[in-house]
Design a protein around this motif. Sequence first.
Motif, short mmCIF file in Angstrom:
data_model
loop_
_atom_site.label_atom_id
_atom_site.label_comp_id
_atom_site.label_asym_id
_atom_site.label_seq_id
_atom_site.Cartn_x
_atom_site.Cartn_y
_atom_site.Cartn_z
N GLU A 117 -2.06 6.97 6.24
CA GLU A 117 -2.44 6.27 5.02
C GLU A 117 -2.76 4.80 5.28
O GLU A 117 -3.65 4.21 4.65
CB GLU A 117 -1.31 6.38 3.98
CG GLU A 117 -1.60 5.72 2.65
CD GLU A 117 -2.73 6.40 1.90
OE1 GLU A 117 -3.36 5.72 1.05
OE2 GLU A 117 -3.00 7.59 2.14
N LEU A 118 -2.05 4.21 6.24
CA LEU A 118 -2.26 2.80 6.57
C LEU A 118 -3.37 2.60 7.60
O LEU A 118 -3.69 1.46 7.96
CB LEU A 118 -0.96 2.19 7.12
CG LEU A 118 0.21 2.12 6.14
CD1 LEU A 118 1.46 1.60 6.85
CD2 LEU A 118 -0.13 1.23 4.95
N LYS A 132 0.83 -1.20 0.00
CA LYS A 132 0.00 0.00 0.00
C LYS A 132 0.87 1.25 0.00
O LYS A 132 0.51 2.27 -0.61
CB LYS A 132 -0.93 0.01 1.22
CG LYS A 132 -2.01 1.07 1.17
CD LYS A 132 -3.04 0.87 2.27
CE LYS A 132 -4.16 1.91 2.17
NZ LYS A 132 -5.18 1.71 3.23
N VAL A 133 2.03 1.18 0.67
CA VAL A 133 2.94 2.32 0.76
C VAL A 133 4.38 1.82 0.64
O VAL A 133 4.74 0.80 1.22
CB VAL A 133 2.76 3.09 2.09
CG1 VAL A 133 3.80 4.20 2.19
CG2 VAL A 133 1.37 3.67 2.20
N TRP A 184 3.89 12.89 -1.21
CA TRP A 184 3.37 11.65 -1.77
C TRP A 184 3.74 11.59 -3.25
O TRP A 184 3.51 12.53 -4.00
CB TRP A 184 1.86 11.55 -1.59
CG TRP A 184 1.45 11.15 -0.21
CD1 TRP A 184 0.73 11.87 0.69
CD2 TRP A 184 1.74 9.91 0.44
NE1 TRP A 184 0.57 11.18 1.86
CE2 TRP A 184 1.17 9.96 1.74
CE3 TRP A 184 2.43 8.75 0.07
CZ2 TRP A 184 1.27 8.90 2.65
CZ3 TRP A 184 2.54 7.70 0.98
CH2 TRP A 184 1.96 7.78 2.25
N LYS A 219 1.68 4.09 -3.89
CA LYS A 219 1.96 5.34 -3.18
C LYS A 219 3.34 5.24 -2.55
O LYS A 219 3.68 4.24 -1.90
CB LYS A 219 0.90 5.61 -2.12
CG LYS A 219 -0.50 5.81 -2.68
CD LYS A 219 -1.41 6.53 -1.70
CE LYS A 219 -1.03 7.97 -1.54
NZ LYS A 219 -2.04 8.76 -0.78
N LYS A 251 2.54 10.58 8.15
CA LYS A 251 1.74 10.55 6.93
C LYS A 251 1.51 9.11 6.49
O LYS A 251 0.41 8.75 6.04
CB LYS A 251 2.45 11.33 5.81
CG LYS A 251 2.54 12.82 6.05
CD LYS A 251 3.22 13.51 4.88
CE LYS A 251 3.34 15.01 5.11
NZ LYS A 251 4.01 15.70 3.98
N VAL A 252 2.54 8.30 6.61
CA VAL A 252 2.42 6.88 6.26
C VAL A 252 1.43 6.19 7.19
O VAL A 252 0.58 5.39 6.75
CB VAL A 252 3.79 6.19 6.33
CG1 VAL A 252 3.66 4.69 6.09
CG2 VAL A 252 4.74 6.81 5.31
N ASP A 269 4.26 8.82 -6.86
CA ASP A 269 3.68 7.63 -7.50
C ASP A 269 4.78 6.80 -8.13
O ASP A 269 5.62 7.30 -8.87
CB ASP A 269 2.66 8.03 -8.57
CG ASP A 269 2.12 6.80 -9.31
OD1 ASP A 269 2.63 6.52 -10.42
OD2 ASP A 269 1.22 6.13 -8.78
#
Length: 282
Positions: free
Chosen positions: A271-272, A207-208, A234, A241, A267-268, A236
């Motif tokens: 996102e998770l 995912k990251v 962030w 991500k 931030k990670v 790509d």
Amino acid sequence: MPDRLESSLQEKIANRLRFYEDLGLGQFYRVRGAAIPNLSFSPVETTPASSEELTLPKAAPKTPASASAIKLPGLPTAAAVPSLFEATSKIAGDTLPIVRADLGECTRCKLHTTRNKIVFGDGSATAQLVFVGEGPGADEDAQGLPFVGRAGKLLTQMIEAMGLQRRDVYICNVVKCRPPGNRQPEKDEVETCSPFLYRQLDVLRPKVIVCLGATAAQTLLQTNRGISHFRGEWLDYRGYKMIATYHPAYLLRNPAAKGDVWKDLQKVMAELGLEVKKPKAK
């Protein structure tokens, strides 16, 4: 206009077509009404190629794709992987054990002459979070595991501060062998080894992705820009991500930068879906 091209130009076009064939690109187009040059290829096998195989397709699509739309990561030499196309495309049925088997006891670049052990990667094969570093150090070279030295211990603390354990994530490097004296990997070494990193990431489908340091970020982004240009943003990478932050080894030399890295990791965490704990009031 002559019907045939000069021999030197024919050879250049022939070499370019062979390169595209290695990439798996089999369709080429010409301007409608233009003459098709009669190209002569040097035969690869004992049986000469037929003239039909050397003729460009006559039909041109209404909206041909431009070459600039094809984005390819840095390509290795042909000896680095079974084919150039596999280095840039997801391989059906690929697994981490298959990638490791293909890597083998690698002798593709000069790093193999000074290494002790190959450092392939470590962690969960179903990890949602992948950390990518530059290359193994002395401790990693001795143990065959990534990030086990001083910088590795700091990375472990960072992972635990996020509410995770090392076994929950996957950790790997751009190059799998230690550069002598812990120098930065050279361009040819990165180009030779990075296809195996690309395959690792495509197998993991995280995912990251967190790039630790400039080399990892520059390799995946295919850029020469310094990490300060995009750290904490962030990004790509082939639909995944990605975020870049400072390498733990840099933090050992510059402890003041730990606050910036923690902001990136928060931030990670968001996102998770991990709990981002607010600092306690003093």
